[in-house]
Design an enzyme around this catalytic site. Structure first.
Site, PDB file in Angstrom:
ATOM      1  N   GLY A 132      -8.168   9.510  15.549  1.00 33.75           N
ATOM      2  CA  GLY A 132      -8.561   9.891  14.178  1.00 33.75           C
ATOM      3  C   GLY A 132      -7.946   8.869  12.885  1.00 33.75           C
ATOM      4  O   GLY A 132      -8.048   9.116  11.899  1.00 33.75           O
ATOM      5  N   TYR A 165     -19.713   5.222  10.193  1.00 33.25           N
ATOM      6  CA  TYR A 165     -19.412   5.306   8.424  1.00 33.25           C
ATOM      7  C   TYR A 165     -20.513   6.211   7.801  1.00 33.25           C
ATOM      8  O   TYR A 165     -20.258   6.768   6.656  1.00 33.25           O
ATOM      9  CB  TYR A 165     -19.659   3.780   8.426  1.00 33.25           C
ATOM     10  CG  TYR A 165     -18.521   2.939   8.368  1.00 33.25           C
ATOM     11  CD1 TYR A 165     -17.467   3.176   8.135  1.00 33.25           C
ATOM     12  CD2 TYR A 165     -18.669   1.890   9.487  1.00 33.25           C
ATOM     13  CE1 TYR A 165     -16.187   2.259   8.093  1.00 33.25           C
ATOM     14  CE2 TYR A 165     -17.590   1.168   9.684  1.00 33.25           C
ATOM     15  CZ  TYR A 165     -16.455   1.428   9.144  1.00 33.25           C
ATOM     16  OH  TYR A 165     -15.102   0.628   9.314  1.00 33.25           O
TER      17      TYR A 165
END
Length: 203
Positions: A132, A165
């Site tokens: 992450g 994204y």
């Protein structure tokens, strides 16, 4: 590579008496932070803004690990000096995975300081991918840009990264707009592609 953008109406941004940007309804909003700094701190990870404490040799080592070319140190420093926002990640405790103070990730954004910004050089140490950090550094860098009152945030992404994204609030080719890059060509007409800022998938 595809262009992806997070954008909003510029007229929705004004300044308060202290000079800080105020975001009104309908403007670009800071992205949600999926994991807090405190949660990362428990994993011995810290996010740092600015380039003052960055070791250029270590940054080049990180670039090399993710497939970016090494940059000339003098030019790299000049680039950082002219960068609007720098966000990097360091280890706060030595372990078998990293040394104390080691750079684990990096991203930066250039900007005119008012209307638009572009994110570059997103890199996470391969040993620290898939936990992450890439998502986290993009969230924090984008939040900084939005808080600064910037209404359009763009980046370039390879096709296999676009989905990631999009989950972070970026839009693929809005209104048909495509990202383009000037390329030198050899005498045979074959493009000489510079890989200096070719993005890699953050983990």
């Amino acid at each position: 590579m595809l262009g992806v953008v997070a954008t909003a109406a510029a007229e929705g941004i004004s300044l308060n008496k202290a000079g800080w940007a105020v975001l009104h309804e309908g403007t670009l909003q800071p992205p949600p932070i999926s994991k807090t700094d405190e949660q990362f701190a428990s994993d011995n990870v810290q996010f740092v803004e600015g380039y003052a404490d960055i070791n250029l040799a270590e940054l080049n080592d990180l670039f090399e690990k993710v497939g970016f070319p090494r940059r000339d140190p003098a030019k790299l420093l000049l680039a950082l000096e002219h960068t609007h926002s720098v966000m990097w990640i360091q280890c706060t405790k030595s372990s078998r995975w990293a040394k104390l103070g080691q750079m684990l990730g990096f991203a930066r954004a250039t900007s005119d300081g008012a209307l638009s910004a572009t994110i570059w050089d997103v890199a996470v140490n391969p040993s620290w991918q898939r936990v992450g950090l890439g998502r986290a550094v993009i969230e924090r860098l984008t939040a900084r840009l939005v808080t600064d009152g910037i209404s359009t945030v763009t980046l370039y992404a390879e096709p296999n990264v676009v989905g990631l994204y999009e989950k972070l609030g970026f839009v693929r080719d809005p209104d048909g707009i495509r990202g383009m890059a000037f390329q030198r060509k050899s005498k045979t007409g074959k493009a000489l592609i510079e890989r200096t800022n070719r993005p890699r998938r953050p983990r």
